[in-house]
Design an enzyme around this catalytic site. Sequence first.
Site, PDB file in Angstrom:
ATOM      1  N   ARG A  12       0.841  -1.205   0.000  1.00 50.91           N
ATOM      2  CA  ARG A  12       0.000   0.000   0.000  1.00 50.91           C
ATOM      3  C   ARG A  12       0.873   1.250   0.000  1.00 50.91           C
ATOM      4  NH1 ARG A  12      -2.594   0.520   4.890  1.00 50.91           N
ATOM      5  NH2 ARG A  12      -1.963  -1.445   5.845  1.00 50.91           N
ATOM      6  N   GLY A  13       0.249   2.383  -0.247  1.00 50.73           N
ATOM      7  CA  GLY A  13       0.853   3.688  -0.028  1.00 50.73           C
ATOM      8  C   GLY A  13       2.208   3.893  -0.700  1.00 50.73           C
ATOM      9  N   SER A 136      10.582  10.148   8.698  1.00 49.48           N
ATOM     10  CA  SER A 136       9.500  11.138   8.642  1.00 49.48           C
ATOM     11  C   SER A 136      10.075  12.488   9.032  1.00 49.48           C
ATOM     12  CB  SER A 136       8.391  10.773   9.626  1.00 49.48           C
ATOM     13  OG  SER A 136       7.488  11.862   9.749  1.00 49.48           O
ATOM     14  N   TYR A 149       5.890   7.950  17.831  1.00 54.30           N
ATOM     15  CA  TYR A 149       6.117   7.812  16.386  1.00 54.30           C
ATOM     16  C   TYR A 149       7.364   8.593  15.976  1.00 54.30           C
ATOM     17  CZ  TYR A 149       5.215   8.263  11.334  1.00 54.30           C
ATOM     18  OH  TYR A 149       5.332   8.244   9.966  1.00 54.30           O
ATOM     19  N   LYS A 153      11.103   7.333  14.433  1.00 53.60           N
ATOM     20  CA  LYS A 153      11.670   7.807  13.163  1.00 53.60           C
ATOM     21  C   LYS A 153      13.018   8.508  13.372  1.00 53.60           C
ATOM     22  CE  LYS A 153       8.307   6.405  10.492  1.00 53.60           C
ATOM     23  NZ  LYS A 153       8.533   5.339   9.505  1.00 53.60           N
ATOM     24  N   ILE A 182       1.718  12.812   3.183  1.00 52.96           N
ATOM     25  CA  ILE A 182       1.582  12.128   1.894  1.00 52.96           C
ATOM     26  C   ILE A 182       0.202  11.472   1.835  1.00 52.96           C
ATOM     27  CG2 ILE A 182       2.577  10.366   0.363  1.00 52.96           C
ATOM     28  CD1 ILE A 182       4.532  12.725   1.046  1.00 52.96           C
ATOM     29  N   THR A 184      -1.968   8.776   1.663  1.00 52.21           N
ATOM     30  CA  THR A 184      -2.003   7.309   1.753  1.00 52.21           C
ATOM     31  C   THR A 184      -3.065   6.961   2.803  1.00 52.21           C
ATOM     32  OG1 THR A 184      -0.455   7.103   3.591  1.00 52.21           O
ATOM     33  CG2 THR A 184       0.519   7.140   1.386  1.00 52.21           C
TER      34      THR A 184
HETATM   35  P1  NAP Z   1       0.306   2.838   4.643  1.00 53.67           P
HETATM   36  O1  NAP Z   1      -0.376   3.301   3.417  1.00 53.67           O
HETATM   37  O2  NAP Z   1      -0.470   2.677   5.908  1.00 53.67           O
HETATM   38  O3  NAP Z   1       1.075   1.461   4.295  1.00 53.67           O
HETATM   39  C1  NAP Z   1       1.823   0.830   5.276  1.00 53.67           C
HETATM   40  C2  NAP Z   1       2.434  -0.430   4.686  1.00 53.67           C
HETATM   41  O4  NAP Z   1       3.206  -1.076   5.699  1.00 53.67           O
HETATM   42  C3  NAP Z   1       1.398  -1.445   4.224  1.00 53.67           C
HETATM   43  O5  NAP Z   1       1.901  -2.109   3.087  1.00 53.67           O
HETATM   44  C4  NAP Z   1       1.303  -2.408   5.407  1.00 53.67           C
HETATM   45  O6  NAP Z   1       0.820  -3.656   4.963  1.00 53.67           O
HETATM   46  C5  NAP Z   1       2.780  -2.438   5.839  1.00 53.67           C
HETATM   47  N1  NAP Z   1       3.007  -2.839   7.224  1.00 53.67           N
HETATM   48  C6  NAP Z   1       2.575  -2.225   8.359  1.00 53.67           C
HETATM   49  N2  NAP Z   1       2.999  -2.892   9.433  1.00 53.67           N
HETATM   50  C7  NAP Z   1       3.721  -3.955   8.990  1.00 53.67           C
HETATM   51  C8  NAP Z   1       4.416  -5.018   9.634  1.00 53.67           C
HETATM   52  N3  NAP Z   1       4.469  -5.142  10.965  1.00 53.67           N
HETATM   53  N4  NAP Z   1       5.047  -5.928   8.866  1.00 53.67           N
HETATM   54  C9  NAP Z   1       5.023  -5.833   7.503  1.00 53.67           C
HETATM   55  N5  NAP Z   1       4.379  -4.849   6.844  1.00 53.67           N
HETATM   56  C10 NAP Z   1       3.732  -3.930   7.584  1.00 53.67           C
HETATM   57  O7  NAP Z   1       1.515   3.811   5.043  1.00 53.67           O
HETATM   58  P2  NAP Z   1       2.340   4.869   4.148  1.00 53.67           P
HETATM   59  O8  NAP Z   1       1.729   6.192   4.356  1.00 53.67           O
HETATM   60  O9  NAP Z   1       2.578   4.339   2.794  1.00 53.67           O
HETATM   61  O10 NAP Z   1       3.703   4.872   4.978  1.00 53.67           O
HETATM   62  C11 NAP Z   1       4.898   4.300   4.473  1.00 53.67           C
HETATM   63  C12 NAP Z   1       6.056   4.765   5.364  1.00 53.67           C
HETATM   64  O11 NAP Z   1       6.155   6.187   5.249  1.00 53.67           O
HETATM   65  C13 NAP Z   1       5.833   4.483   6.856  1.00 53.67           C
HETATM   66  O12 NAP Z   1       7.051   4.153   7.447  1.00 53.67           O
HETATM   67  C14 NAP Z   1       5.352   5.811   7.401  1.00 53.67           C
HETATM   68  O13 NAP Z   1       5.652   5.945   8.778  1.00 53.67           O
HETATM   69  C15 NAP Z   1       6.139   6.766   6.534  1.00 53.67           C
HETATM   70  N6  NAP Z   1       5.556   8.098   6.428  1.00 53.67           N
HETATM   71  C16 NAP Z   1       4.316   8.281   5.922  1.00 53.67           C
HETATM   72  C17 NAP Z   1       3.787   9.586   5.849  1.00 53.67           C
HETATM   73  C18 NAP Z   1       2.434   9.883   5.283  1.00 53.67           C
HETATM   74  O14 NAP Z   1       2.003  11.054   5.369  1.00 53.67           O
HETATM   75  N7  NAP Z   1       1.717   8.926   4.718  1.00 53.67           N
HETATM   76  C19 NAP Z   1       4.570  10.653   6.298  1.00 53.67           C
HETATM   77  C20 NAP Z   1       5.830  10.436   6.798  1.00 53.67           C
HETATM   78  C21 NAP Z   1       6.321   9.147   6.852  1.00 53.67           C
HETATM   79  P3  NAP Z   1      -0.013  -4.648   5.928  1.00 53.67           P
HETATM   80  O15 NAP Z   1      -1.013  -3.815   6.654  1.00 53.67           O
HETATM   81  O16 NAP Z   1      -0.595  -5.699   5.024  1.00 53.67           O
HETATM   82  O17 NAP Z   1       1.028  -5.239   6.814  1.00 53.67           O
END
Ligand code: NAP
Length: 238
Positions: A12-13, A136, A149, A153, A182, A184
Amino acid sequence: MSRLAVVCGGSRGVGRAVSRLLAQRGCRLVVVSRRDDAARAAVAELHGADHKAFSCDISKGEEVQKTFEMIQRMCGNISYLVNAAGINRDALLVRTKPEDMISLLHTNLLGSMLTCRAALRSMLHMQGAAVVNIGSVVGLKGNAGQCVYSASKAALEGFTRSLAKEVASRNVRVNLVAPGFIHTDMTAGLREEDRARAVPLARFGTPEEVAQAVLFLLEASYVTGQVLVVDGGLQLVM
Ligand code: NAP
């Protein structure tokens, strides 16, 4: 043989966008997430053939070790590792349950350490091998309501810089991308019109915009131990 890229959180995402971009660039992809059906759905939409899905909870040491041994046996040595799996549990510290603290640290910090540990031996065999961890902007600047969180990070940044020093002599590079807001599932509960006012570029970023930064760092052969912020300028005003 094309390069093998393992993307944890690739279902995802941000991770899914990274997987799509790397497949377009000719990599063979291994998509890892907890949910097998989600990882397989992500693989099904990838450009090209020979991609694989693995279900694994990256917060569990033994599961990670076994999964990476299986990846190496079935798919060969790993050239690229992207740690995009992550969770958030936003709440003021006094309202954060201890079990949520543990989940956050186990997934966001320990999880990436475990996957790096499990992948590195295989990566030492490959020319131009590289890791990109996803941190992050709040790990750099802090944020009320995200103490644990942001701590996970910030620690990931320290881990990235240390590992970069540890493996540079073996020609493996390790960098970190620090996104802001972002679009997602993770930010689905936030109203962009409220939050984007704080962002100099006045909008949320897309997973594809983060994926471009990840690709740059995977290919940037003279860059290691660095943090690339992809946040529309948010950290400038935090
Ligand atoms: P997301 O859409 O919620 O996707 C999270 C992904 O991680 C999914 O594929 C999920 O799949 C997997 N995941 C979660 N826990 C897991 C585990 N224990 N083992 C294996 N896979 C796991 O999140 P995203 O927004 O793309 O975030 C991606 C990264 O960017 C994260 O590290 C997040 O902290 C960072 N980030 C995001 C933002 C934002 O605004 N979105 C901002 C700053 C940083 P399953 O649920 O199937 O396991």
